[in-house]
Scaffold this motif. Sequence first.
Motif, PDB file in Angstrom:
ATOM      1  N   THR A  76      17.957  10.339  -8.728  1.00  0.00           N
ATOM      2  CA  THR A  76      18.990  11.213  -9.358  1.00  0.00           C
ATOM      3  C   THR A  76      18.887  12.773  -8.963  1.00  0.00           C
ATOM      4  O   THR A  76      17.966  13.090  -8.891  1.00  0.00           O
ATOM      5  N   ASP A  77      19.868  13.238  -8.953  1.00  0.00           N
ATOM      6  CA  ASP A  77      19.942  14.535  -8.260  1.00  0.00           C
ATOM      7  C   ASP A  77      19.961  15.690  -9.285  1.00  0.00           C
ATOM      8  O   ASP A  77      20.694  16.455  -9.435  1.00  0.00           O
ATOM      9  N   HIS A  78      18.891  15.706 -10.058  1.00  0.00           N
ATOM     10  CA  HIS A  78      18.615  16.938 -10.901  1.00  0.00           C
ATOM     11  C   HIS A  78      18.808  18.099 -10.242  1.00  0.00           C
ATOM     12  O   HIS A  78      18.050  18.238  -9.098  1.00  0.00           O
ATOM     13  N   THR A  79      19.417  19.073 -10.877  1.00  0.00           N
ATOM     14  CA  THR A  79      19.579  20.525 -10.272  1.00  0.00           C
ATOM     15  C   THR A  79      18.283  21.345 -10.231  1.00  0.00           C
ATOM     16  O   THR A  79      18.343  22.038  -9.354  1.00  0.00           O
ATOM     17  N   ASN A  80      17.424  21.049 -10.909  1.00  0.00           N
ATOM     18  CA  ASN A  80      16.025  21.862 -10.931  1.00  0.00           C
ATOM     19  C   ASN A  80      14.990  21.155  -9.855  1.00  0.00           C
ATOM     20  O   ASN A  80      13.865  21.631 -10.021  1.00  0.00           O
ATOM     21  N   PHE A  81      15.371  20.219  -8.977  1.00  0.00           N
ATOM     22  CA  PHE A  81      14.457  19.843  -7.962  1.00  0.00           C
ATOM     23  C   PHE A  81      14.775  20.796  -6.922  1.00  0.00           C
ATOM     24  O   PHE A  81      15.913  21.190  -6.497  1.00  0.00           O
ATOM     25  N   ASP A  82      13.800  20.969  -6.291  1.00  0.00           N
ATOM     26  CA  ASP A  82      13.659  22.069  -4.877  1.00  0.00           C
ATOM     27  C   ASP A  82      13.937  21.080  -3.633  1.00  0.00           C
ATOM     28  O   ASP A  82      12.805  20.567  -3.117  1.00  0.00           O
ATOM     29  N   ASP A  96       0.859  -1.069  -0.023  1.00  0.00           N
ATOM     30  CA  ASP A  96       0.097   0.081   0.055  1.00  0.00           C
ATOM     31  C   ASP A  96       0.878   1.145   0.164  1.00  0.00           C
ATOM     32  O   ASP A  96       0.367   2.471  -0.143  1.00  0.00           O
ATOM     33  N   ALA A  97       2.080   1.061   0.397  1.00  0.00           N
ATOM     34  CA  ALA A  97       2.948   2.161   0.409  1.00  0.00           C
ATOM     35  C   ALA A  97       2.994   3.153  -0.850  1.00  0.00           C
ATOM     36  O   ALA A  97       3.452   2.460  -1.867  1.00  0.00           O
ATOM     37  N   LYS A  98       2.805   4.416  -0.757  1.00  0.00           N
ATOM     38  CA  LYS A  98       3.174   5.311  -1.620  1.00  0.00           C
ATOM     39  C   LYS A  98       4.646   5.643  -1.825  1.00  0.00           C
ATOM     40  O   LYS A  98       5.225   6.466  -0.927  1.00  0.00           O
ATOM     41  N   ILE A  99       5.306   5.380  -2.834  1.00  0.00           N
ATOM     42  CA  ILE A  99       6.777   5.516  -2.991  1.00  0.00           C
ATOM     43  C   ILE A  99       6.893   6.168  -4.145  1.00  0.00           C
ATOM     44  O   ILE A  99       6.661   5.934  -5.414  1.00  0.00           O
ATOM     45  N   LEU A 100       7.558   7.280  -3.663  1.00  0.00           N
ATOM     46  CA  LEU A 100       8.061   8.364  -4.803  1.00  0.00           C
ATOM     47  C   LEU A 100       9.258   8.360  -5.232  1.00  0.00           C
ATOM     48  O   LEU A 100      10.166   8.705  -4.189  1.00  0.00           O
ATOM     49  N   ILE A 101       9.630   8.225  -6.291  1.00  0.00           N
ATOM     50  CA  ILE A 101      10.894   8.040  -7.072  1.00  0.00           C
ATOM     51  C   ILE A 101      11.355   9.358  -7.649  1.00  0.00           C
ATOM     52  O   ILE A 101      10.571   9.863  -8.446  1.00  0.00           O
ATOM     53  N   CYS A 102      12.275  10.289  -6.811  1.00  0.00           N
ATOM     54  CA  CYS A 102      12.618  11.608  -7.510  1.00  0.00           C
ATOM     55  C   CYS A 102      13.790  11.293  -8.645  1.00  0.00           C
ATOM     56  O   CYS A 102      14.908  11.168  -8.085  1.00  0.00           O
ATOM     57  N   GLY A 103      13.492  11.436  -9.831  1.00  0.00           N
ATOM     58  CA  GLY A 103      14.545  11.532 -10.819  1.00  0.00           C
ATOM     59  C   GLY A 103      15.087   9.929 -11.229  1.00  0.00           C
ATOM     60  O   GLY A 103      15.283   9.221 -10.466  1.00  0.00           O
TER      61      GLY A 103
END
Length: 440
Positions: free
Chosen positions: A398-404, A324-331
């Motif tokens: 992934t450490d995109h520079t435009n993520f806040d 059920d866990a909502k897992i958000l992948i950034c990049g």
Amino acid sequence: MSLLEQINQKQFSVAVIGLGYVGLPLAVEFAKAGIPTLGIDVDPEKIATLNRGENYIQDLDSGVVGGVLENGTLRASTDETLLPNYDIIYICVPTPFSANKDPDISYVLQAAESVQRNLRDGQCIILKSTTFPNTTEGHVQPILERGGKKVGTDFYLAFSPERIDPGNKVWHTANTPIVVGGVTEECTRIAAAANRVIIEKVVEVSSPKVAEMEKLLENIFRSVNIALVNELAQLCDRMGGVNIWEVVEAAATKPFGFMPFFPGPGIGGHCILIDPYYLSWQARQYDFVTNFITLAAEVNESMPFYVQRMVIRQIANSTVRLQDAKILICGVAFKRDVDDLRHSPALRVMELLKQDGAANLCYVDPYIPTVDVHGTVLHAQPYSDQLIADSDVVVITTDHTNFDYEAIVRNAKVVIDTRNATKHVRQGREKIHLLGSGNG
Ligand SMILES: NC(=O)c1ccc[n+]([C@@H]2O[C@H](COP(=O)([O-])OP(=O)(O)OC[C@H]3O[C@@H](n4cnc5c(N)ncnc54)[C@H](O)[C@@H]3O)[C@@H](O)[C@H]2O)c1
């Protein structure tokens, strides 16, 4: 006039076979220098895009691409019979590996076949695709000589590996030195002269084999060093109290004899992950085991599994079930600020979590509109503070520079940071679980 004289007087033309991340920037660079250039690709969509005056490579300036297409300095076609009209032919096709991680040079061989069918006297062929030593002389040369023409007299042949680093704002085609090794000295001189038209520094080596091997050394060097810090990151996690990122940055203050490499969720892309296997495969033919390559691959390829365990640990500590866990992948791009998904470790992490039963996976990435996670197509979510707040775990892969990153940490319940992207975040650090810091 000899081909060398033609090149030196900038009265020559160039064809580039394979218009991907390597080939299109190369073709555009020659066209920008005023050299009539033909780009050839088997992908009709790429050719149609270019023939509409449009660009599909993120690093290239669309205005520049449109300009050289409009003024006709760059032409694009799928038609290999145009090749005899061009003096220098670069081959920039993929060199992937098979399911068993054996080299697949079939694209190089197919491109060599199309050159052979259209070979005319006096042309110089330069292979740029990364490959194992002896591909140029042992595989490409016999195809080109099949019609009776001889290298060094009827045509010229060299290997000159590509060093382009997509997303790199400092080092680009013109200012990155390049190596070239021809089958004969004349081949080297001609290929080097052609490269010098668009590249400031060209380094000549004694043979294609040296050039092929040096390219593999470059990428194996990176793979081994990344594996070293990935292993130390795992040790730091187990020890607690020592942050690997701080350790590497401290070591990097030594002005000589050290070069910093940083850990992460694994390696991806078309180069560092694949190329070492080209050499270990070849070494086996000499009853030689390339231990460094094998060990580095083992450590680097274990990293997505390590991140998967980090995620599962955080979910185990919460009140939701993995299903059920909502897992958000950034990049999900394989590295920062690029639109390239090939062999992305983030995608591997998603696949592993899905395999474990995670059914509520989603991702944000401004450069990757869709991903296929073992048959399930996911679309990038529009970034919003609410999306972050609604997630049980946010994983920065992934450490995109435009993520806040301030906003991500502020809104998230739990952040797993595999890139030290949250380094400068001040508020809410207790929510961050940083790879290699002992609190993963
Ligand atoms: N991408 C990089 O950053 C990079 C850096 C250095 C070296 N390299 C090496 O350069 C080579 C090319 O990589 P890439 O990233 O540009 O690949 P890519 O997949 O982006 O582009 C390759 C292109 O070749 C085309 N192609 C395939 N077979 C063809 C044929 N027979 N005739 C004409 N076109 C054909 C494909 O349609 C595709 O457009 C590889 O060997 C890679 O290892 C890549």
